[in-house]
Design a protein around this motif. Structure first.
Motif, PDB file in Angstrom:
ATOM      1  N   ALA A 156       0.840  -1.283   0.077  1.00  0.00           N
ATOM      2  CA  ALA A 156       0.000   0.219   0.020  1.00  0.00           C
ATOM      3  C   ALA A 156       0.920   1.379   0.093  1.00  0.00           C
ATOM      4  CB  ALA A 156      -0.935  -0.013   1.181  1.00  0.00           C
ATOM      5  N   SER A 157       1.956   1.232   0.736  1.00  0.00           N
ATOM      6  CA  SER A 157       3.005   2.621   0.823  1.00  0.00           C
ATOM      7  C   SER A 157       3.694   2.613  -0.525  1.00  0.00           C
ATOM      8  CB  SER A 157       4.055   2.042   1.980  1.00  0.00           C
ATOM      9  OG  SER A 157       3.301   1.974   3.040  1.00  0.00           O
ATOM     10  N   GLY A 158       4.062   1.537  -1.177  1.00  0.00           N
ATOM     11  CA  GLY A 158       4.505   1.637  -2.655  1.00  0.00           C
ATOM     12  C   GLY A 158       5.925   1.923  -2.527  1.00  0.00           C
TER      13      GLY A 158
ATOM     14  N   ALA B  89      16.162   6.233   0.139  1.00  0.00           N
ATOM     15  CA  ALA B  89      15.770   7.457  -0.059  1.00  0.00           C
ATOM     16  C   ALA B  89      16.737   8.371  -0.059  1.00  0.00           C
ATOM     17  CB  ALA B  89      14.784   7.806   1.117  1.00  0.00           C
ATOM     18  N   VAL B  90      17.805   7.940   0.568  1.00  0.00           N
ATOM     19  CA  VAL B  90      19.059   8.852   0.411  1.00  0.00           C
ATOM     20  C   VAL B  90      19.904   8.847  -0.806  1.00  0.00           C
ATOM     21  CG1 VAL B  90      21.344   9.535   1.483  1.00  0.00           C
ATOM     22  CG2 VAL B  90      19.410   8.895   2.842  1.00  0.00           C
ATOM     23  N   HIS B  91      20.012   7.563  -1.287  1.00  0.00           N
ATOM     24  CA  HIS B  91      20.656   7.381  -2.494  1.00  0.00           C
ATOM     25  C   HIS B  91      19.798   7.816  -3.571  1.00  0.00           C
ATOM     26  CE1 HIS B  91      23.611   4.894  -0.384  1.00  0.00           C
ATOM     27  NE2 HIS B  91      22.661   3.839  -0.373  1.00  0.00           N
ATOM     28  N   ALA B  92      18.384   7.514  -3.751  1.00  0.00           N
ATOM     29  CA  ALA B  92      17.725   8.044  -4.860  1.00  0.00           C
ATOM     30  C   ALA B  92      17.709   9.440  -4.960  1.00  0.00           C
ATOM     31  CB  ALA B  92      16.318   7.521  -4.544  1.00  0.00           C
ATOM     32  N   ALA B  93      17.888  10.385  -3.693  1.00  0.00           N
ATOM     33  CA  ALA B  93      17.861  11.569  -3.675  1.00  0.00           C
ATOM     34  C   ALA B  93      19.181  12.393  -4.163  1.00  0.00           C
ATOM     35  CB  ALA B  93      17.605  12.313  -2.350  1.00  0.00           C
TER      36      ALA B  93
ATOM     37  N   ASN C 110      15.902   2.138  -8.160  1.00  0.00           N
ATOM     38  CA  ASN C 110      15.446   2.331  -9.820  1.00  0.00           C
ATOM     39  C   ASN C 110      13.941   2.598 -10.001  1.00  0.00           C
ATOM     40  OD1 ASN C 110      18.063   2.046 -10.708  1.00  0.00           O
ATOM     41  ND2 ASN C 110      17.767  -0.240 -10.895  1.00  0.00           N
ATOM     42  N   HIS C 111      13.115   1.981  -8.906  1.00  0.00           N
ATOM     43  CA  HIS C 111      11.680   2.097  -8.914  1.00  0.00           C
ATOM     44  C   HIS C 111      11.517   3.537  -8.409  1.00  0.00           C
ATOM     45  CE1 HIS C 111       9.923  -1.762  -9.948  1.00  0.00           C
ATOM     46  NE2 HIS C 111      11.187  -2.232  -9.789  1.00  0.00           N
ATOM     47  N   ILE C 112      12.216   4.018  -7.510  1.00  0.00           N
ATOM     48  CA  ILE C 112      11.757   5.361  -7.119  1.00  0.00           C
ATOM     49  C   ILE C 112      11.970   6.516  -8.163  1.00  0.00           C
ATOM     50  CG2 ILE C 112      12.760   7.277  -5.323  1.00  0.00           C
ATOM     51  CD1 ILE C 112      13.430   4.930  -3.207  1.00  0.00           C
ATOM     52  N   ILE C 113      13.392   6.292  -8.782  1.00  0.00           N
ATOM     53  CA  ILE C 113      13.703   7.133  -9.920  1.00  0.00           C
ATOM     54  C   ILE C 113      12.512   7.045 -11.042  1.00  0.00           C
ATOM     55  CG2 ILE C 113      15.358   7.698 -11.750  1.00  0.00           C
ATOM     56  CD1 ILE C 113      16.018   8.189  -8.770  1.00  0.00           C
ATOM     57  N   LYS C 114      11.868   6.003 -11.263  1.00  0.00           N
ATOM     58  CA  LYS C 114      10.943   5.898 -12.337  1.00  0.00           C
ATOM     59  C   LYS C 114       9.685   6.165 -11.686  1.00  0.00           C
ATOM     60  CE  LYS C 114      13.158   1.689 -14.437  1.00  0.00           C
ATOM     61  NZ  LYS C 114      13.080   0.256 -14.580  1.00  0.00           N
ATOM     62  N   GLN C 115       9.481   6.489 -10.431  1.00  0.00           N
ATOM     63  CA  GLN C 115       8.390   6.927  -9.910  1.00  0.00           C
ATOM     64  C   GLN C 115       7.184   5.837 -10.011  1.00  0.00           C
ATOM     65  OE1 GLN C 115       7.557  10.447  -7.995  1.00  0.00           O
ATOM     66  NE2 GLN C 115       9.337   9.277  -7.966  1.00  0.00           N
TER      67      GLN C 115
END
Length: 465
Positions: free
Chosen positions: A124-126, A141-145, A441-446
């Motif tokens: 649910a959080s994704g 989160a840190v690496h993606a930022a 990778n999924h965070i960057i792709k949103q």
């Protein structure tokens, strides 16, 4: 509800709870059924359980645990004493962080429930709100930022923060949304948060009417799911969002970031999220500082070309990251020196403080900060550990390299578990990048879907050579 529940060891059903609770003869099946299913209990039993709670005792039989679980499923007036908490005010410097210390049985119920429905919460959080129990979520989160700021497609990253976020969460709206986002978690949250609860501090009683009780194991999952509708409203194809609880990051063009900020300040209060411009920073790339200052003029947002921590790890120019690391190492070295003084008379206390608290500070920094920054600046900390703390703990002269390797071994192998940080920095950082690569990778792709494929890839990277 779709659960496949089997009887399991009671230690698994009560994770990370003090050892005396292992005497409870109860299974996770019982905890879950009584927590997620409504029920009723006679008043006589309610009063009996309340008296037991006040004495801070729990029946050592399964029958006693079952009655305690029935209590949580009773109407709000009957469970008010059970949900009451002692309140401790921690200094945030500046500000105050209120921490609620609840009854042990409530913590057991919450932890057992979360251990069984964690995958529902993660799904649910994704991949955007990363405080929902995702594997290595905060490191991802840190690496993606950092990747977003380094990307040629982005001009800046906006690091947003809110005022008293956990205590200001709109509880009614949150419970309504969680019923639809994660029904598996909704029942226990409704049972514990639908009515105001009593918080006691210095003999005074306060009513907790909004937000979550910090210290409750359910607080972080509740906040994660409650923020999903707001994150959805902020979605923009030109913006990359990263959230860890109330710490939000958005990367993109500066003009798009101003639009995102305006939407956040407009929509956030309805969900109990009040953006604080004084705690919000726009970190720009070189050459975009003037544009950033002009675009965010009169918003109160701070603009810098250097960098800022997010969350707790430096993001920005190499110079900023180096100075941030040096200041942290200096403070850790001073704390280690203090521990060395304590260790001369209380070695066990000092050793516990190091391994169960202090060492996690530089371990996290080594995980999330480039090794080229950290490894060269950890020498003062190495010296404090080698020449001050270890001699105080062991009563021997400072160890040589061979002895340091022996002391770095875990206790089960005859060591102390005290590792020299500079020797581990490169390995820790590379391992963190490897383990979080799929989620990043999924965070960057949103990509909002957090499925079994990400979990499997992260676990394989973590445990397979």
């Amino acid at each position: 509800m779709g659960f496949s529940i089997v009887t399991c060891d009671r230690k698994w059903a009560t994770p990370k709870i003090s050892p005396f609770l292992h005497s409870l003869s109860c299974t996770s099946h019982l905890w879950l059924c009584r927590t997620l299913r409504p029920g009723r209990i006679p008043m006589a039993e309610v009063m009996y359980l309340f008296q037991e709670s006040v004495r801070r005792t729990l029946s050592p039989t399964c029958h006693g645990c079952e009655k305690t679980l029935h209590l949580l499923c009773s109407p709000p007036p009957l469970i008010a004493p059970f949900l009451a908490c002692r309140l401790i005010a921690l200094n945030k410097n500046p500000g105050v962080r209120p921490i609620g210390i609840g009854d042990t049985a409530r913590r057991i119920i919450a932890k057992a429930t979360l251990s069984l429905i964690k995958h529902d919460i993660q799904e649910a959080s994704g991949c955007i709100q990363l405080c929902g129990g995702q594997l290595s979520g905060i490191e991802a989160a840190v690496h993606a930022a950092r990747r977003c700021l380094d990307s040629d497609n982005n001009e800046a990253i906006l690091l947003a923060d809110a005022t008293n976020a956990f205590n200001s969460l709109n509880r009614k709206v949150a419970l309504h949304n969680i019923r639809r986002l994660c029904p598996a978690l909704a029942t226990i949250l409704i049972n514990t948060y639908r009515e105001p609860t009593d918080l006691y501090v210095d003999g005074d009683r306060l009513l907790s009417q909004e937000g979550t009780t910090q210290g409750d194991p359910l607080a972080m999952p509740m906040y994660a799911l409650a923020s999903i509708p707001l994150i959805t409203k902020l979605s923009n194809t030109n913006i990359t969002q990263i959230w860890y609880a109330d710490d939000a990051a958005a990367a993109g063009k500066i003009s798009d970031l101003r639009e995102w900020w305006d939407t956040l300040t407009r929509e956030g209060p309805a969900f109990g999220y009040y953006p604080n411009p004084l705690k919000t920073w726009l970190v720009t790339k070189k050459g975009f500082h003037t544009i950033g200052s002009t675009t965010f003029h009169q918003t109160g947002v701070n603009v810098t070309p250097d960098g800022r921590p997010y969350p707790g790890s430096p993001i920005g120019s190499p110079g900023y990251m180096e100075s941030f690391a040096e200041s942290k190492v200096a403070s850790w070295s001073a704390l280690v020196s203090n521990l060395a003084d304590i260790a001369t008379t209380q070695p066990h206390a000092a050793y516990s403080a190091l391994n169960h608290g202090l060492s996690s500070k530089w371990t996290y920094m080594c995980h999330t900060t480039p090794s080229r920054i950290m490894s060269q600046r950890l020498a003062p900390l190495d010296e404090a550990l080698r020449k001050k703390l270890i001699p105080s703990l062991t009563g021997t002269p400072p160890p040589n390299d061979t002895e340091c390797r022996l002391f770095a071994l875990p206790a089960r192998e005859g060591g102390l578990g005290i590792r020299i940080p500079s020797k581990q920095a490169t390995h820790e950082y590379n391992a963190s990048l490897f383990v979080t690569s799929a989620l990043c990778n999924h965070i960057i792709k949103q990509d909002t879907h957090y499925g079994q494929d990400i979990i499997s890839e992260s676990l394989m990277a973590k445990y397979l050579p």
